[in-house]
Design an enzyme around this catalytic site. Structure first.
Site, PDB file in Angstrom:
ATOM      1  N   LYS A 254       6.703  42.793  72.732  1.00 32.22           N
ATOM      2  CA  LYS A 254       6.258  41.396  72.897  1.00 32.22           C
ATOM      3  C   LYS A 254       7.423  40.444  72.631  1.00 32.22           C
ATOM      4  O   LYS A 254       7.633  39.468  73.356  1.00 32.22           O
ATOM      5  CB  LYS A 254       5.098  41.086  71.939  1.00 32.22           C
TER       6      LYS A 254
ATOM      7  N   TYR B  44      -1.392  35.426  70.074  1.00 29.32           N
ATOM      8  CA  TYR B  44      -2.776  35.596  69.616  1.00 29.32           C
ATOM      9  C   TYR B  44      -2.795  36.151  68.201  1.00 29.32           C
ATOM     10  O   TYR B  44      -2.011  37.038  67.865  1.00 29.32           O
ATOM     11  CB  TYR B  44      -3.540  36.619  70.452  1.00 29.32           C
ATOM     12  N   PHE B  45      -3.781  35.710  67.443  1.00 30.20           N
ATOM     13  CA  PHE B  45      -4.068  36.365  66.170  1.00 30.20           C
ATOM     14  C   PHE B  45      -5.082  37.490  66.453  1.00 30.20           C
ATOM     15  O   PHE B  45      -4.796  38.301  67.334  1.00 30.20           O
ATOM     16  CB  PHE B  45      -4.414  35.303  65.105  1.00 30.20           C
TER      17      PHE B  45
ATOM     18  N   ASP C  80      -4.916  45.452  88.338  1.00 31.65           N
ATOM     19  CA  ASP C  80      -5.058  46.314  87.161  1.00 31.65           C
ATOM     20  C   ASP C  80      -4.900  47.761  87.597  1.00 31.65           C
ATOM     21  O   ASP C  80      -5.323  48.120  88.699  1.00 31.65           O
ATOM     22  CB  ASP C  80      -6.440  46.095  86.510  1.00 31.65           C
TER      23      ASP C  80
ATOM     24  N   ARG D  35      -7.131  38.796  57.796  1.00 31.81           N
ATOM     25  CA  ARG D  35      -6.623  38.435  59.117  1.00 31.81           C
ATOM     26  C   ARG D  35      -7.307  37.156  59.606  1.00 31.81           C
ATOM     27  O   ARG D  35      -8.368  36.772  59.114  1.00 31.81           O
ATOM     28  CB  ARG D  35      -6.928  39.541  60.146  1.00 31.81           C
TER      29      ARG D  35
ATOM     30  N   SER E 289       1.790  38.000  70.684  1.00 36.37           N
ATOM     31  CA  SER E 289       0.967  38.415  69.551  1.00 36.37           C
ATOM     32  C   SER E 289       1.577  37.922  68.243  1.00 36.37           C
ATOM     33  O   SER E 289       2.807  37.820  68.118  1.00 36.37           O
ATOM     34  CB  SER E 289       0.917  39.944  69.551  1.00 36.37           C
TER      35      SER E 289
ATOM     36  N   TYR F  39       5.449  48.201  69.557  1.00 40.03           N
ATOM     37  CA  TYR F  39       4.581  47.283  70.305  1.00 40.03           C
ATOM     38  C   TYR F  39       5.030  45.840  70.097  1.00 40.03           C
ATOM     39  O   TYR F  39       5.219  45.077  71.061  1.00 40.03           O
ATOM     40  CB  TYR F  39       3.114  47.461  69.861  1.00 40.03           C
TER      41      TYR F  39
END
Ligand code: NAD
Ligand code: UDP
Length: 357
Positions: free
Chosen positions: A170, A194-195, A48, A248, A142, A166
């Site tokens: 992805k 991912y949600f 990282d 969401r 995503s 963004y």
């Protein structure tokens, strides 16, 4: 996890544990996935650059799991030689790749930085994997790759049309991975869409710790609860949804972390690659989330209705059927669990990891 089991894993000889490179492992989803990895007998090797995280998160992962052996390498994933050297040094079997920038608004004002980090960074990691002979990669994609819904819930076959830089990064990495796995190379990839991940580890020791003013709903709500923000702005109450606010599909970060282990093991067991939604299949509105958080925390959340946020979609949620079919995985934690655990994290760490730095 039982205490006995935890001690057994903590005392695993380093050479016995299967090592997994975790770029972005100090971040929100990465740190929760490190917990799951250790608890299942793997050794995460974290890389990282701490552009959006703190090394304290990994100290906390060690506290939760009872291990003191998670290597943390401070480096940028765009340093391909370094990535290859780390993969070789630790004999990593696979990569779970979280490293990237994720603020949609910022990606529209600084798109090149997003392409450089997310696309060039992923390319660099894949180059390093090829050189070091690492065969498996799990990638954080995503739901934003779907763009404006043509139908709902989104299935994996929904057309892909991201509406911001963004999302484009992805999408681009997904294309790159698909081309790579279709080539003669023997890398396989699990692309996870991912949600909306929220919540925290139930211990309250790790959680989401955004820099500055949170962009996302849940950390904002939690910061209102501890008095760091005066009120929540609800972006739009005139959408065509049951209460007019945005809907969401929220997913507990621990459910999400578990899905990474299942995906990893699927990749290590068979040569196939896959792309799969990770969501619950249920949509909740902003007001549903606020009410659930108030109940879990006992705090009243002051709110004001504000203009719609530019670029926001009214509503979307996942079709989670393929995740169940492919991985035998589905969410098990509820919105109440998400709010309870978010509150445990925020109330125990009102300023995030700051105080421990
Ligand atoms: P995060 O910002 O908490 O974690 C990302 C980590 O990557 C951070 O620790 C950051 O310091 C590190 N990083 C960024 N660029 C790097 C670089 N060039 N080299 C090395 N490290 C770098 O974000 P998160 O919420 O944990 O998200 C993890 C991944 O999942 C990201 O790729 C994100 O785009 C994706 N994702 C997140 C969400 C969400 O809502 N949180 C939703 C869909 C997808
Ligand atoms: N939202 C809001 N106020 C905030 C942040 C978010 O009303 O301060 C709303 C937003 O408009 C959306 C929902 O909460 O309807 C989820 O937003 P978030 O940014 O968490 O996720 P995303 O937009 O990426 O799905």
């Amino acid at each position: 996890m039982e205490q006995g089991q935890m001690r057994r894993i903590a005392s695993l000889d380093r050479d016995q544990a299967r090592r997994i490179l975790v770029p972005g492992g100090a971040g929100y989803i990465g740190s929760h996935t490190c917990v799951e990895l250790v608890q299942r007998g793997y050794q995460p090797v974290v890389v990282d650059n701490f552009v959006n995280s703190s090394p304290v998160s990994i100290e906390r992962v060690c506290q939760i799991t009872g291990t003191n052996d998670i290597p943390v390498i401070e480096a940028d994933i765009r340093d391909t030689k370094r990535m290859e050297a780390v993969m070789r040094e630790y004999e990593c079997e696979a990569v779970i790749h979280f490293a990237g920038l994720k603020a949609v608004g910022e990606s529209t004002t600084d798109p090149l930085n997003y392409y450089a980090n997310n696309v060039q960074g992923s390319l660099s990691l894949l180059d390093a994997m090829e050189s070091a002979g690492v065969k498996h990669i799990v990638f954080s994609s995503s739901a934003t790759v779907y763009g404006t819904p043509v139908f709902l819930p989104y299935t994996e076959e929904h057309p892909l049309a991201p509406t911001n830089p963004y999302g484009m990064t992805k999408y681009t990495v997904e294309l790159m991975l698909n081309d790579l796995v279709a080539s003669a190379c023997d890398i396989n990839a699990g692309i996870l869409r991912y949600f909306n991940p929220i919540g925290a580890h139930p211990s309250g020791k790790i959680g989401e710790d955004p820099n500055g003013i949170p962009n996302n709903l849940m950390p904002f709500v939690a910061q209102v609860a501890v008095g760091r923000r005066p009120h929540l702005n609800v972006f739009g109450n005139d959408y065509d949804t049951p209460d007019g606010t945005g809907v969401r599909d929220y997913i507990h970060v621990v459910d999400l972390a578990e899905a990474h282990i299942v995906a990893l093991e699927k990749l290590m067991a068979s040569p196939d690659s896959f792309t799969v939604n990770l969501g619950s299949g249920t949509g909740y509105s902003v007001l549903d989330v606020v009410k659930a958080f108030e109940k879990a925390s006992g705090c009243e959340i002051a709110l004001e209705f504000a203009e719609r946020r530019p670029g926001d979609l009214p509503a979307y949620w996942a079709d989670p059927a393929y995740a169940l079919e492919l991985l035998g995985w589905k969410t098990r934690l509820t919105l109440e669990d998400m709010c309870r655990d978010q509150w445990a994290w925020q109330s125990q760490n009102p300023n995030g990891y700051l105080e421990d730095q």
